[in-house]
Design an enzyme around this catalytic site. Structure first.
Site, PDB file in Angstrom:
ATOM      1  N   LYS A 147     -57.701 124.063 -84.700  1.00 44.34           N
ATOM      2  CA  LYS A 147     -57.247 124.344 -86.072  1.00 44.34           C
ATOM      3  C   LYS A 147     -58.438 124.788 -86.901  1.00 44.34           C
ATOM      4  O   LYS A 147     -59.583 124.448 -86.591  1.00 44.34           O
ATOM      5  CB  LYS A 147     -56.611 123.103 -86.691  1.00 44.34           C
TER       6      LYS A 147
ATOM      7  N   HIS B  42     -51.947 133.432 -72.436  1.00 45.49           N
ATOM      8  CA  HIS B  42     -50.913 134.038 -71.590  1.00 45.49           C
ATOM      9  C   HIS B  42     -49.641 133.234 -71.794  1.00 45.49           C
ATOM     10  O   HIS B  42     -49.475 132.159 -71.236  1.00 45.49           O
ATOM     11  CB  HIS B  42     -51.322 134.035 -70.116  1.00 45.49           C
TER      12      HIS B  42
END
Length: 196
Positions: free
Chosen positions: A167, A108
């Site tokens: 990652k 968000h």
């Protein structure tokens, strides 16, 4: 197998098995309770197994009928796994997930240096930012792993318990920590895991 369950456990298992065969015929076993939201946006492969309290949900940003979560064949997710998508999460074949795992392709709001939401804005009013998540074939995710948006976990990887994957992880690697870092890679020439 029957000796491992109490009478209540056997009844619960039987109810879950009947539910699976009625609503998810290609699945192996889905233990109840099982919460799936917007099933039309989710594709589940053969021999899927889910533990107690799993939650798989899609709230598509684009087309209402697009497939946002694809789960391959022979995937097993254990208790209290939560997978949430607004765009794209792909899980390969033969993936094993421990319990309490969270996988999401969205946030968000934006929190980078270029475009950033103000901290005083209401989080629910911030625009959903989506980046695809891909989990390759033969991946094993340990207990309480968190996989964040934009991550690809390569084929044959192992992600250690309590790791936060921020990652991408290259194929045939073992990653641990928060944030997760590669600590070993598989060397196919000598057929062993080698420390990085």
């Amino acid at each position: 197998m029957i000796k491992r369950y109490s009478i209540f456990g056997l009844i619960r298992l039987l109810v879950s098995l009947i539910y699976t065969k009625i609503f998810y015929r290609q699945a192996r076993l889905i233990r109840l309770p099982f919460d799936i939201r917007n099933k039309r946006n989710i594709k589940i492969g053969k021999n899927f197994t889910a533990g107690f309290g799993c939650r798989i949900e899609v709230f598509p940003l684009n087309e209402d009928n697009e497939i946002c979560i694809v789960i391959g064949e022979n995937v097993q997710i254990n208790d209290y796994v939560h997978i949430g998508a607004v765009g794209s999460i792909t899980i390969g074949d033969n993936v094993l997930m421990a319990s309490k795992i969270y996988i999401s392709d969205h946030n968000h709001g934006s929190y980078d240096e270029l475009i950033s939401d103000h901290p005083m804005s209401i989080p629910m009013d911030r625009k959903a930012i989506c980046k695809p998540v891909v989990i390759g074939d033969n991946v094993w995710l340990g207990e309480s792993v968190c996989v964040l948006p934009g991550v690809t976990i390569g084929e044959g990887c192992v992600v250690g318990a309590l790791s936060v994957v921020t990652k991408s992880i290259p194929p045939y690697s073992i990653a641990v920590g928060s944030p997760a870092k590669v600590v070993k890679k598989y060397d196919f020439e000598i057929n062993k895991w080698i420390k990085v």
